[in-house]
Scaffold this active site. Structure first.
Site, PDB file in Angstrom:
ATOM      1  N   ARG A  88     108.565  -8.126 -40.063  1.00  0.00           N
ATOM      2  CA  ARG A  88     108.113  -7.974 -38.685  1.00  0.00           C
ATOM      3  C   ARG A  88     109.227  -8.289 -37.688  1.00  0.00           C
ATOM      4  O   ARG A  88     109.007  -8.207 -36.485  1.00  0.00           O
ATOM      5  CB  ARG A  88     106.953  -8.921 -38.423  1.00  0.00           C
ATOM      6  N   ARG A 127      86.674  -4.960 -33.466  1.00  0.00           N
ATOM      7  CA  ARG A 127      86.837  -5.630 -34.757  1.00  0.00           C
ATOM      8  C   ARG A 127      86.562  -7.126 -34.623  1.00  0.00           C
ATOM      9  O   ARG A 127      85.991  -7.743 -35.514  1.00  0.00           O
ATOM     10  CB  ARG A 127      88.276  -5.394 -35.272  1.00  0.00           C
ATOM     11  N   ARG A 133      88.067 -13.190 -37.252  1.00  0.00           N
ATOM     12  CA  ARG A 133      89.458 -13.633 -37.096  1.00  0.00           C
ATOM     13  C   ARG A 133      89.632 -14.334 -35.757  1.00  0.00           C
ATOM     14  O   ARG A 133      89.247 -13.813 -34.720  1.00  0.00           O
ATOM     15  CB  ARG A 133      90.411 -12.426 -37.191  1.00  0.00           C
TER      16      ARG A 133
HETATM   17  P1  AMP Z   1      98.109  -9.281 -39.460  1.00  0.00           P
HETATM   18  O1  AMP Z   1      96.927  -9.554 -40.335  1.00  0.00           O
HETATM   19  O2  AMP Z   1      99.153  -8.436 -40.141  1.00  0.00           O
HETATM   20  O3  AMP Z   1      97.719  -8.750 -38.109  1.00  0.00           O
HETATM   21  O4  AMP Z   1      98.816 -10.698 -39.190  1.00  0.00           O
HETATM   22  C1  AMP Z   1      98.131 -11.725 -38.510  1.00  0.00           C
HETATM   23  C2  AMP Z   1      99.103 -12.780 -38.021  1.00  0.00           C
HETATM   24  O5  AMP Z   1      99.786 -13.370 -39.147  1.00  0.00           O
HETATM   25  C3  AMP Z   1     100.215 -12.275 -37.107  1.00  0.00           C
HETATM   26  O6  AMP Z   1      99.809 -12.163 -35.749  1.00  0.00           O
HETATM   27  C4  AMP Z   1     101.275 -13.366 -37.305  1.00  0.00           C
HETATM   28  O7  AMP Z   1     100.944 -14.527 -36.586  1.00  0.00           O
HETATM   29  C5  AMP Z   1     101.137 -13.689 -38.797  1.00  0.00           C
HETATM   30  N1  AMP Z   1     102.044 -12.850 -39.605  1.00  0.00           N
HETATM   31  C6  AMP Z   1     101.706 -11.876 -40.504  1.00  0.00           C
HETATM   32  N2  AMP Z   1     102.789 -11.312 -41.050  1.00  0.00           N
HETATM   33  C7  AMP Z   1     103.868 -11.928 -40.472  1.00  0.00           C
HETATM   34  C8  AMP Z   1     105.277 -11.776 -40.587  1.00  0.00           C
HETATM   35  N3  AMP Z   1     105.827 -10.863 -41.401  1.00  0.00           N
HETATM   36  N4  AMP Z   1     106.057 -12.580 -39.837  1.00  0.00           N
HETATM   37  C9  AMP Z   1     105.542 -13.511 -39.028  1.00  0.00           C
HETATM   38  N5  AMP Z   1     104.226 -13.697 -38.841  1.00  0.00           N
HETATM   39  C10 AMP Z   1     103.384 -12.922 -39.570  1.00  0.00           C
END
Ligand code: AMP
Length: 186
Positions: A88, A127, A133
């Site tokens: 990311r 969602r 969440r």
């Molecule tokens: P997601 O389910 O992919 O939307 O991720 C939810 C949250 O997890 C994000 O908003 C970040 O806070 C954290 N997160 C997930 N993947 C990463 C990553 N590769 N780097 C940093 N934070 C992450």
């Protein structure tokens, strides 16, 4: 097949990544899911990650890189994987290159799913009413979109330079979008 999925929050990245993994029989690795599991288990990584996730910030790069270098070295990744939500940041992408070089693997494609921002906000608010969440609230959603634009979007240029980007429009029926992705991967 070694794939990365990139896209803003709410674009359907997770749904599509799962469908593509089923199609190719490869492992689906969502860092969001892994981190939320760590939080449920109340692990040290989970406790630290929660403080960032709840305010819509990224968890620090060193935490992600350590977590993913361990995970990608496991046997079930030998036949391929689809990374959903990682890397990311540019630092994570550079770290991933080192991890893959050490494992003698290389990426086949980076799927970039795009959609209009209003559409994303509407989807995420919807969602939020069912996902449970803590980060699916309007204020945190906007923050996550800002973080995406600032820290994650530059990866598209980074992978464009390596000729790996497959851009796909993320609006439409789930099955249609999967078809679009598969068509870019042949
Ligand atoms: P997601 O389910 O992919 O939307 O991720 C939810 C949250 O997890 C994000 O908003 C970040 O806070 C954290 N997160 C997930 N993947 C990463 C990553 N590769 N780097 C940093 N934070 C992450």
């Amino acid at each position: 097949m070694y794939l990365i999925f990139i896209g803003p929050p709410g674009v359907g990245k997770g749904t599509q990544a799962k469908r593509i993994c089923d199609h190719f029989s490869i492992v689906h690795l969502s860092t969001g899911v892994i981190l939320r599991d760590e939080i449920s288990n109340n692990s040290p990584v989970g406790k630290s990650a929660k403080t960032f996730i709840d305010v819509g910030q990224l968890v620090p790069d060193d935490v992600l890189l350590k977590m993913m270098s361990g995970r990608l070295a496991q046997n079930d990744c030998n036949n391929g994987f689809c990374l959903d939500g990682f890397p990311r940041t540019i630092t994570q992408a550079e770290g991933l290159e080192r991890i893959l070089t050490n494992l003698n693997q290389s990426l086949d494609a980076v799927v970039s799913i795009v959609a209009d921002e209003e559409e994303l906000i509407n989807r995420l608010v919807l969602r939020g009413s069912t996902s449970g969440r803590t980060d699916d609230t309007p204020e945190i959603i906007r923050q996550r979109l800002r973080v995406y634009r600032r820290q994650t979007e530059p990866l598209i240029e980074f992978y464009e330079q390596q000729n790996l980007i497959k851009a796909v429009e993320g609006v439409g029926k789930i099955t249609e979008i999967t078809e679009r992705i598969l068509n870019t991967l042949v």
